[in-house]
Motif scaffolding. Structure first.
Motif, mmCIF file in Angstrom:
data_model
loop_
_atom_site.group_PDB
_atom_site.id
_atom_site.type_symbol
_atom_site.label_atom_id
_atom_site.label_comp_id
_atom_site.label_asym_id
_atom_site.label_seq_id
_atom_site.Cartn_x
_atom_site.Cartn_y
_atom_site.Cartn_z
ATOM 1 N N VAL C 92 0.916 -1.187 -0.101
ATOM 2 C CA VAL C 92 -0.154 0.026 0.191
ATOM 3 C C VAL C 92 1.056 0.909 0.025
ATOM 4 O O VAL C 92 0.475 2.313 -0.756
ATOM 5 N N MET C 93 1.966 1.127 0.685
ATOM 6 C CA MET C 93 2.820 2.532 0.713
ATOM 7 C C MET C 93 3.482 2.662 -0.425
ATOM 8 O O MET C 93 3.781 3.703 -0.840
ATOM 9 N N ALA C 96 1.023 4.367 -2.679
ATOM 10 C CA ALA C 96 0.845 5.561 -2.356
ATOM 11 C C ALA C 96 1.847 6.525 -2.844
ATOM 12 O O ALA C 96 1.787 7.532 -3.442
ATOM 13 N N PHE C 99 1.599 7.029 -6.531
ATOM 14 C CA PHE C 99 0.311 8.095 -6.608
ATOM 15 C C PHE C 99 1.135 9.278 -6.414
ATOM 16 O O PHE C 99 0.543 10.175 -7.210
#
Lengths: 100, 376, 199
Positions: C92-93, C96, C99
């Motif tokens: 997830v990191m 992120a 992104f």
């Protein structure tokens, strides 16, 4: 003079960090705090745009977002306390089944 | 040069805060002793022998004699008098004792949080001194000096903000004690502080409605002809009670109730961290006395005295007048603390929520109506 | 670039990371306080004086205190991560970070120049000729009061009703009703006596 995009970049980074925290963490109270982070990121971009445009509409919007966040804090934490009373845990995985 | 003036003003205001804290500590110790019909601290430094210079050199004898008579003799008489009054005991010996005690952290709790508690309780109080003017503006050697560290246009709100931040120190201190007494004391203290902050906020709004500005210097300037206590006496009473509740002193000191909770949220603190809490508490007494003086008692204005504005000696006289009024309120708060028995906790909460809050709301509506109808 | 902005932005980002990454929830709450104070400082830099102080009073001084109260009342244990959770975390990191790396140049391209006239052109689509003469309003208490109580009066009253609803809701959710047996159950989500925690 810092350009507007720097404030918006800071707001985006804060929002992404809050989003990651809300997805990843299991403790319900820490998830709640990450939601507050996301709200603050949006507040920051509101205030940055208000400063850039030159009128106060953005700041009034921030004022109301703070009001809503305060209301949400009170009710959300009361719900978390009720959750703790029934499941004896504040983990979000403890309440993901319909039966007790 | 402006930076130097700002730095000097910061130093002066911080000096005022520290002096208020120290003097209030001494008044507490000696004054409580006198009120309780005992003598109090009078041993440390009271029995010094004066170290007169003795010399056999014939040329130095007059020099030694003059130094003895003019410098050493009076100096040590002063030290002995201060010792008999308990000043050396309170200010010097307690500080040394605090600095040299063992610094421990209870087991099972975070060391960082334990060290952070006193900091979070004390620093906001000293920060709140930043928006309070300690003397009128003056001009010296062509430089315009404003004895107010931060000239915010939201001055009174900043004091509310710092009051809100001071809750953290108490809550963290109570939690890191890792025992029930500390936690109970800490939560009680935090709940008490945030309950009375509501009434404080509404009283601040009332004051702002009457004076029309949030800047504390302007509030003092608008009391030149008429003191605030004449226009809004009820606000003064409410703010006085709220101030004593915020500092957790006086009859509101259940969180640190010595007879019930060991020492409440102070329990696991010793040495310099305990002294930091103590300094913060007495500085807060000074802060609330300053606030009461600035809001209601004209700051540095006296009704019969009309000093020229902008002169440095007028600023000095104004500062002395302000500090006299502040000391009156500090002594008043200390006398009340040693006179009245403490509230029971539910009485305390009833007073905050059911009596002071509606009273301050009615007060606000009254003054808002007066302001709207053009009377004020 | 403004040195103050760099300092406060660093405080904000580091404490936001602290909220997400710290194991102990009390440490996370204190990191959140530091984050909110940093954001309040940035508001003060953006001429929003009233909002900066209200942020400290309301957000850092009341909401996070409430969170701390709840944390202290629920004495929870701090657990270490399991292996599948660590993989989830890192994935997830990384997404992120990707992104952020994608969106920041786009932001800089559109909002890079600090020009109110240009921003107004984008926002309102009107002619940019007269837009540069817009008076800049500072976010003082007086200015916000003027706007809040005239243009946004209805929203203000609706917000007060919202707060009252939240107040009543919070009291109702944490209310305990003692039933005829003499034991107390809460009138919250669960009413099954075999699983209700008695206190």
């Amino acid at each position: 003079m810092t350009p507007l995009s720097f404030y918006l970049a800071l707001s985006a980074i804060m929002f992404v960090i809050g989003c990651v925290g809300a997805i990843v963490r299991r403790n319900a109270i820490v998830v709640f705090m990450c939601i507050e982070l996301m709200l603050n990121a949006v507040n920051l971009s509101f205030v940055a745009f208000s400063h850039s445009v030159g009128n106060l509409d953005g700041q009034i919007a921030v004022f109301f977002v703070m009001v809503v966040a305060a209301a949400e804090a009170a009710v959300g934490l009361a719900i978390i306390l009720g959750l703790f009373r029934t499941t004896k845990s504040v983990e979000t995985s403890a309440a993901n089944e319909m039966r007790l | 040069m402006d930076l130097l003036i700002s730095f000097l003003v910061c130093f002066a205001v911080f000096h005022v805060a520290m002096v208020l804290s120290a003097v209030c500590t001494w008044i507490e110790r000696k004054g409580s002793a006198l009120m309780q019909d005992r003598i109090g601290a009078n041993r440390a430094g009271a029995y010094f022998d004066t170290p007169f210079i003795r010399t056999d050199n014939l040329a130095l004898k007059p020099v030694a004699f003059l130094t003895n008579v003019l410098v050493i003799g009076p100096a040590f008489s002063v030290i002995r008098t201060l010792g008999m009054l308990g000043v050396i005991n309170t200010l010097l010996c307690d500080a040394v004792k605090g600095l040299t005690k063992e610094d421990f952290v209870p087991e099972g709790t975070s060391r960082f949080l334990h060290n952070l508690g006193p900091v979070l309780a004390t620093v906001p109080i000293f920060l709140a001194f930043a928006v309070i003017p300690v003397a009128p503006n003056f001009t010296l050697f062509g430089y315009h000096v404003r004895p107010q560290v931060a000239h915010l246009d939201v001055g009174a709100l900043f004091i509310l903000a710092m009051g809100s931040m001071a809750v953290y120190g108490v809550a963290i201190a109570g939690w890191t004690g890792n025992n029930k007494f500390s936690l109970l004391g800490g939560l009680r203290a935090a709940a008490q502080m945030i309950s009375y902050e509501l009434a404080m906020g509404i009283v601040f709004v009332t004051i702002v409605v009457v004076y029309g500005t949030l800047d504390l210097y302007q509030i003092v300037e608008r009391q030149q002809s008429l003191w605030g206590i004449v226009t809004q006496p009820l606000s003064f009473i409410i703010l006085f009670i709220v101030g004593m509740a915020e500092t957790k002193r006086g009859p509101f000191d259940l969180p640190e109730a010595e007879s019930e909770l060991v020492a409440g949220y102070f329990t696991e603190y010793s040495g310099m961290k305990f002294l930091l809490f103590w300094m913060g508490e007495f500085a807060e007494i000074g802060l609330f006395s300053l606030l009461l003086t600035v809001f209601f008692f004209g700051g540095w204005h006296l009704p019969f005295l009309d000093l020229p504005a902008g002169v440095w000696w007028a600023a000095l006289i104004g500062h002395v007048i302000l500090m006299t009024k502040v000391m009156f309120f500090c002594v008043l708060q200390i006398v009340i603390r040693w006179t009245l028995p403490r509230f029971r906790y539910d009485h305390l909460m009833t007073l905050g929520w059911k009596i002071l809050l509606p009273l301050s709301l009615v007060n606000l509506m009254f003054y808002a109506a007066l302001k709207l109808s053009g009377v004020l | 670039m403004n040195l103050l902005f760099i300092i406060f932005a660093a405080i904000v980002v580091v404490s936001a990371l602290g909220v997400v990454l710290l194991r102990n929830p009390v440490h996370s709450a204190l990191a959140l306080v530091s984050n909110l104070v940093g954001v309040a400082a940035i508001y003060a830099m953006l001429n929003a004086h009233f909002l900066a102080v209200v942020q400290i009073i309301v957000y850092a001084g009341a909401i996070v205190v409430l969170v701390l109260f709840v944390l202290m009342l629920l004495n929870m244990k701090v657990e270490a991560l399991k292996r599948h959770e660590k993989i989830f975390y890192t994935t997830v990191m990384l997404v992120a970070v990707a992104f952020c790396a994608a969106i920041l140049p786009i932001l800089h391209q559109f909002f890079g120049e600090f020009n109110p006239a240009a921003s107004l052109t984008i926002a309102s689509g009107a002619a940019a000729s007269g837009a540069a003469a817009l008076p800049r309003v500072e976010g003082t208490v007086e200015a916000i009061g003027k706007v809040l109580f005239t243009r946004y009066l209805f929203l203000f009253e609706a917000a007060s009703i919202l707060i009252m609803a939240a107040l009543v809701g919070a009291v109702m959710l944490s209310h305990r009703v003692s039933n005829a047996n003499g034991s107390s159950v809460n009138s919250g989500p669960s009413t099954d006596p075999s699983t209700t925690v008695r206190s």
